[in-house]
Design an enzyme around this catalytic site. Structure first.
Site, PDB file in Angstrom:
ATOM      1  N   GLU A  81       0.826  -1.214   0.000  1.00  0.00           N
ATOM      2  CA  GLU A  81       0.000   0.000   0.000  1.00  0.00           C
ATOM      3  C   GLU A  81       0.860   1.263   0.000  1.00  0.00           C
ATOM      4  OE1 GLU A  81      -3.294  -0.155   2.752  1.00  0.00           O
ATOM      5  OE2 GLU A  81      -3.328   2.021   2.966  1.00  0.00           O
ATOM      6  N   LYS A 264      -7.035  -0.965  11.736  1.00  0.00           N
ATOM      7  CA  LYS A 264      -6.443  -1.483  10.484  1.00  0.00           C
ATOM      8  C   LYS A 264      -5.248  -0.620  10.097  1.00  0.00           C
ATOM      9  CE  LYS A 264      -6.054  -2.000   5.799  1.00  0.00           C
ATOM     10  NZ  LYS A 264      -5.312  -1.143   4.869  1.00  0.00           N
ATOM     11  N   ASP A 280       4.876 -13.956  12.043  1.00  0.00           N
ATOM     12  CA  ASP A 280       3.522 -14.404  11.714  1.00  0.00           C
ATOM     13  C   ASP A 280       2.544 -13.245  11.965  1.00  0.00           C
ATOM     14  OD1 ASP A 280       1.002 -15.527  11.702  1.00  0.00           O
ATOM     15  OD2 ASP A 280       1.545 -17.273  12.903  1.00  0.00           O
ATOM     16  N   HIS A 391      -2.599   9.329  -1.332  1.00  0.00           N
ATOM     17  CA  HIS A 391      -2.591   8.127  -2.170  1.00  0.00           C
ATOM     18  C   HIS A 391      -2.504   8.522  -3.644  1.00  0.00           C
ATOM     19  CE1 HIS A 391      -3.593   4.596   0.422  1.00  0.00           C
ATOM     20  NE2 HIS A 391      -3.827   5.565   1.255  1.00  0.00           N
TER      21      HIS A 391
HETATM   22  C1  MEV Z   1      -5.947   2.639   5.066  1.00  0.00           C
HETATM   23  O1  MEV Z   1      -5.195   1.498   4.725  1.00  0.00           O
HETATM   24  C2  MEV Z   1      -5.875   2.905   6.552  1.00  0.00           C
HETATM   25  C3  MEV Z   1      -6.786   4.026   7.046  1.00  0.00           C
HETATM   26  O2  MEV Z   1      -8.132   3.767   6.665  1.00  0.00           O
HETATM   27  C4  MEV Z   1      -6.683   4.052   8.557  1.00  0.00           C
HETATM   28  C5  MEV Z   1      -7.677   4.971   9.230  1.00  0.00           C
HETATM   29  O3  MEV Z   1      -8.747   5.223   8.675  1.00  0.00           O
HETATM   30  O4  MEV Z   1      -7.349   5.403  10.363  1.00  0.00           O
HETATM   31  C6  MEV Z   1      -6.404   5.351   6.468  1.00  0.00           C
END
Ligand code: MEV
Length: 400
Positions: A81, A264, A280, A391
């Site tokens: 990413e 995430k 892992d 991005h």
């Molecule tokens: C994207 O991979 C991760 C985000 O969505 C984390 C977040 O929203 O805090 C940008």
């Protein structure tokens, strides 16, 4: 190790120049450079899993500017990413002004679980097991090398579940110090060694013998202080942006739908280091999300607060109180620096060299600092220009 200044222009170098710089600064050898470009050989891949048909390459980047407990750390990250490596480097740079990341960790204690069924009386069975714990320790300590290093069985816990869909269960936790190994094999072997004795003494029936990925006895913690002023952007003051970041965190602290995405983002950083070092990442993910739900409500893994702390003024004549964001992250962190892919994968071995050959606790602490940095970078982007802009800049570069 290196001065921070040496890596400020790192991103402007070509890939060959970056590798050469790493080699010069860290003493990487030819084998390391080959490991960075060639990765795993066909033969090595064949030894790792079944039905191998090839190898799958991902980019490895190096995050810069990390100051962790006063040490300069370069962080290898494997991730598909865009913006992840740039994001953590930016956050680490800001965190340096507040002294960098402060980290600590517990001993590397994993939990092994043994499921015991057909038990008529829990108290009686637990008493019988307590009476033979010395014998169980002896059986569980199957690895003399680990014991010599100070690892091995540390204790037992007993948990009762009188009403499950399959009837009553007594669950025995074996607490096991794995030192620098992740520990899955060691713990599972220890459980298999004690299982027959447990069944014999209690008259019960043993079913599962497996470690728990909720490794909450093996914790790592990181914290940092980020001064608000440099967050100023597009007509908004640093203080406004800091408050917007705090509001973004508060959202994740109360809403599981947001917390899942927030966490995430944290794992974007942590997994990338886990993959780079041959750890892992599914185990770490499982532990992190289970830990995030430990209160019964899934919530944010990080904590952010607004606080005032002194900063030296520009003319360096006096300290002035300034608004800061204070971030903390504590996580179960089952990672190793010996055994498994950490030893078998040549690029993982080189990644550990880039990190300065930390032990398992040191690696866990670095990873939690990276998770905290990643979270800050994501919240800052979301609370200002939005995540897509960053991005899209990278996508534009890719399509040039
Ligand atoms: C994207 O991979 C991760 C985000 O969505 C984390 C977040 O929203 O805090 C940008």
């Amino acid at each position: 190790m290196t001065e921070e200044i040496n890596f400020t222009q790192f991103y402007k170098l070509s890939q060959i120049e970056r590798r050469q710089k790493l080699a010069d600064e860290l003493g990487l050898d030819e084998a390391d450079l080959t490991a960075l470009t060639n990765g795993l050989s066909t033969e090595q891949a064949e030894l790792m899993i079944e039905n191998v048909v090839g190898q799958y390459a991902l980019p490895m980047g190096v995050a810069t500017h990390f100051l962790i407990n006063g040490s300069e750390i370069l962080v290898p990250m494997v991730v598909e990413e865009p913006s992840v490596v740039a994001g953590v480097s930016y956050a680490a740079k800001l965190a340096r002004r507040g002294g960098g990341f402060l980290t600590y960790s517990s001993d590397p204690i994993m939990i092994g679980q043994l499921q015991l069924l057909d038990i008529a009386n829990f108290d009686e069975a637990i008493n019988k097991l307590k009476a033979i714990e010395v014998e169980l320790f002896r059986l569980a300590n199957h690895d003399p090398v680990l014991q010599k290093l100070g690892g091995g069985a540390q204790g037992f816990e007993y948990r009762t579940f009188p009403n499950t869909p399959a009837g009553p269960m007594l669950i025995i936790h074996l607490l096991y110090d794995c030192r620098d190994a992740m520990g899955a094999n060691t713990v599972n072997t220890a459980l298999e060694k004690i299982a027959p004795k447990v069944a014999e003494v209690t008259g019960g029936r043993v079913n599962l013998r497996i470690l728990s990925n909720l490794a909450d006895q093996r914790m790592a913690h990181a914290e940092c202080l980020i001064v608000a002023d440099p967050l100023a952007r597009e007509g908004r003051s640093g203080e406004e942006v800091a408050r917007a970041i705090f509001e973004a965190w508060a959202f994740a602290s109360v809403d599981p739908y947001r917390a899942a995405t927030h966490n995430k983002g944290i794992m974007n950083g942590i997994d990338a280091v886990a993959i780079a070092t041959g750890n892992d990442w599914r185990a770490i993910e499982a532990g992190a999300h289970a830990y995030a739900a430990r209160s019964g409500q899934y919530t944010s893994l990080t904590q952010w607060s607004l606080t005032t702390a002194p900063v030296m003024n520009e003319s360096e004549t006096r300290l002035e109180p300034k608004l800061h964001l204070r971030g903390t992250l504590s996580l179960p962190m089952a990672v190793g620096t010996v055994g498994g892919a950490t030893t078998a994968h040549p690029t993982a071995r080189t990644a550990l060299k880039i990190l300065g050959q930390p032990d398992a606790r040191g690696l866990a602490e670095i990873m939690v600092a990276v998770g905290l940095a990643q979270n800050f970078a994501a919240l800052r982007a979301l609370a200002t220009e939005g995540i897509q802009q960053g991005h899209m800049r990278l996508h534009a570069r890719k399509n040039k």
